[in-house]
Design a protein around this motif. Structure first.
Motif, mmCIF file in Angstrom:
data_model
loop_
_atom_site.group_PDB
_atom_site.id
_atom_site.type_symbol
_atom_site.label_atom_id
_atom_site.label_comp_id
_atom_site.label_asym_id
_atom_site.label_seq_id
_atom_site.Cartn_x
_atom_site.Cartn_y
_atom_site.Cartn_z
ATOM 1 N N VAL A 21 0.838 -1.202 0.000
ATOM 2 C CA VAL A 21 0.000 0.000 0.000
ATOM 3 C C VAL A 21 0.875 1.256 0.000
ATOM 4 O O VAL A 21 0.562 2.240 -0.665
ATOM 5 N N GLN A 22 1.988 1.220 0.714
ATOM 6 C CA GLN A 22 2.876 2.376 0.800
ATOM 7 C C GLN A 22 3.796 2.518 -0.412
ATOM 8 O O GLN A 22 4.360 3.581 -0.643
ATOM 9 N N TRP A 23 3.938 1.456 -1.180
ATOM 10 C CA TRP A 23 4.875 1.436 -2.305
ATOM 11 C C TRP A 23 4.701 2.614 -3.259
ATOM 12 O O TRP A 23 5.684 3.287 -3.607
ATOM 13 N N PRO A 24 3.485 2.930 -3.733
ATOM 14 C CA PRO A 24 3.362 4.057 -4.683
ATOM 15 C C PRO A 24 3.808 5.398 -4.093
ATOM 16 O O PRO A 24 4.401 6.207 -4.794
ATOM 17 N N ALA A 25 3.540 5.604 -2.824
ATOM 18 C CA ALA A 25 3.892 6.888 -2.200
ATOM 19 C C ALA A 25 5.389 7.018 -1.961
ATOM 20 O O ALA A 25 5.968 8.084 -2.144
ATOM 21 N N CYS A 26 6.026 5.922 -1.538
ATOM 22 C CA CYS A 26 7.449 6.020 -1.213
ATOM 23 C C CYS A 26 8.339 5.564 -2.376
ATOM 24 O O CYS A 26 9.547 5.738 -2.313
ATOM 25 N N THR A 27 7.750 4.996 -3.413
ATOM 26 C CA THR A 27 8.431 4.536 -4.635
ATOM 27 C C THR A 27 9.566 3.549 -4.376
ATOM 28 O O THR A 27 10.499 3.444 -5.154
ATOM 29 N N TRP A 28 9.502 2.845 -3.254
ATOM 30 C CA TRP A 28 10.519 1.847 -2.932
ATOM 31 C C TRP A 28 9.828 0.636 -2.342
ATOM 32 O O TRP A 28 8.895 0.758 -1.561
ATOM 33 N N LEU A 29 10.274 -0.536 -2.753
ATOM 34 C CA LEU A 29 9.741 -1.787 -2.218
ATOM 35 C C LEU A 29 10.919 -2.678 -1.874
ATOM 36 O O LEU A 29 11.862 -2.798 -2.660
ATOM 37 N N SER A 30 10.860 -3.283 -0.722
ATOM 38 C CA SER A 30 11.938 -4.155 -0.262
ATOM 39 C C SER A 30 12.302 -5.162 -1.356
ATOM 40 O O SER A 30 11.417 -5.763 -1.967
ATOM 41 N N PRO A 31 13.582 -5.351 -1.634
ATOM 42 C CA PRO A 31 13.992 -6.313 -2.661
ATOM 43 C C PRO A 31 13.453 -7.722 -2.385
ATOM 44 O O PRO A 31 13.113 -8.447 -3.314
ATOM 45 N N GLU A 32 13.369 -8.085 -1.123
ATOM 46 C CA GLU A 32 12.854 -9.406 -0.761
ATOM 47 C C GLU A 32 11.381 -9.549 -1.153
ATOM 48 O O GLU A 32 10.973 -10.550 -1.748
ATOM 49 N N ILE A 33 10.577 -8.532 -0.860
ATOM 50 C CA ILE A 33 9.160 -8.572 -1.215
ATOM 51 C C ILE A 33 9.005 -8.467 -2.725
ATOM 52 O O ILE A 33 8.193 -9.168 -3.337
ATOM 53 N N ARG A 34 9.780 -7.600 -3.350
ATOM 54 C CA ARG A 34 9.691 -7.445 -4.808
ATOM 55 C C ARG A 34 10.002 -8.756 -5.520
ATOM 56 O O ARG A 34 9.293 -9.164 -6.444
ATOM 57 N N SER A 35 11.026 -9.440 -5.092
ATOM 58 C CA SER A 35 11.401 -10.713 -5.706
ATOM 59 C C SER A 35 10.305 -11.761 -5.520
ATOM 60 O O SER A 35 9.938 -12.470 -6.466
ATOM 61 N N ALA A 36 9.771 -11.857 -4.302
ATOM 62 C CA ALA A 36 8.703 -12.822 -4.042
ATOM 63 C C ALA A 36 7.450 -12.476 -4.832
ATOM 64 O O ALA A 36 6.763 -13.363 -5.342
ATOM 65 N N LEU A 37 7.146 -11.192 -4.970
ATOM 66 C CA LEU A 37 5.985 -10.755 -5.743
ATOM 67 C C LEU A 37 6.179 -11.074 -7.224
ATOM 68 O O LEU A 37 5.266 -11.585 -7.883
ATOM 69 N N ASP A 38 7.360 -10.796 -7.751
ATOM 70 C CA ASP A 38 7.662 -11.130 -9.144
ATOM 71 C C ASP A 38 7.511 -12.630 -9.397
ATOM 72 O O ASP A 38 6.941 -13.040 -10.404
ATOM 73 N N THR A 39 8.019 -13.444 -8.478
ATOM 74 C CA THR A 39 7.920 -14.896 -8.618
ATOM 75 C C THR A 39 6.460 -15.336 -8.580
ATOM 76 O O THR A 39 6.029 -16.150 -9.398
ATOM 77 N N ALA A 40 5.696 -14.812 -7.638
ATOM 78 C CA ALA A 40 4.287 -15.179 -7.523
ATOM 79 C C ALA A 40 3.521 -14.779 -8.778
ATOM 80 O O ALA A 40 2.678 -15.543 -9.272
ATOM 81 N N LEU A 41 3.807 -13.610 -9.320
ATOM 82 C CA LEU A 41 3.135 -13.169 -10.546
ATOM 83 C C LEU A 41 3.539 -14.020 -11.743
ATOM 84 O O LEU A 41 2.721 -14.319 -12.606
ATOM 85 N N TYR A 42 4.793 -14.412 -11.801
ATOM 86 C CA TYR A 42 5.291 -15.210 -12.922
ATOM 87 C C TYR A 42 4.573 -16.557 -12.987
ATOM 88 O O TYR A 42 4.187 -17.016 -14.062
#
Length: 55
Positions: A21-42
């Motif tokens: 939820v905070q990602w758009p406002a702060c324009t940063w997402l933890s690399p760990e969460i980003r990687s897991a999200l990318d994998t889940a989406l893939y």
């Protein structure tokens, strides 16, 4: 999907949700969460197209 990211990262679900939820406002997402999200989406199967209602 959030549950999958939570399980992959061992971060509580509510914390994953808060980060997303905070990602758009702060324009940063933890690399760990980003990687897991990318994998889940893939690996997520695409949704079937909505039925044609003829309208």
């Amino acid at each position: 999907m959030l549950q999958e990211v939570s399980q992959r990262t061992d971060i509580k679900l509510r914390e994953v949700a808060a980060h997303l939820v905070q990602w758009p406002a702060c324009t940063w997402l933890s690399p760990e969460i980003r990687s897991a999200l990318d994998t889940a989406l893939y690996y997520r199967k695409p949704s079937p197209p909505p039925p044609d209602t003829g309208v």
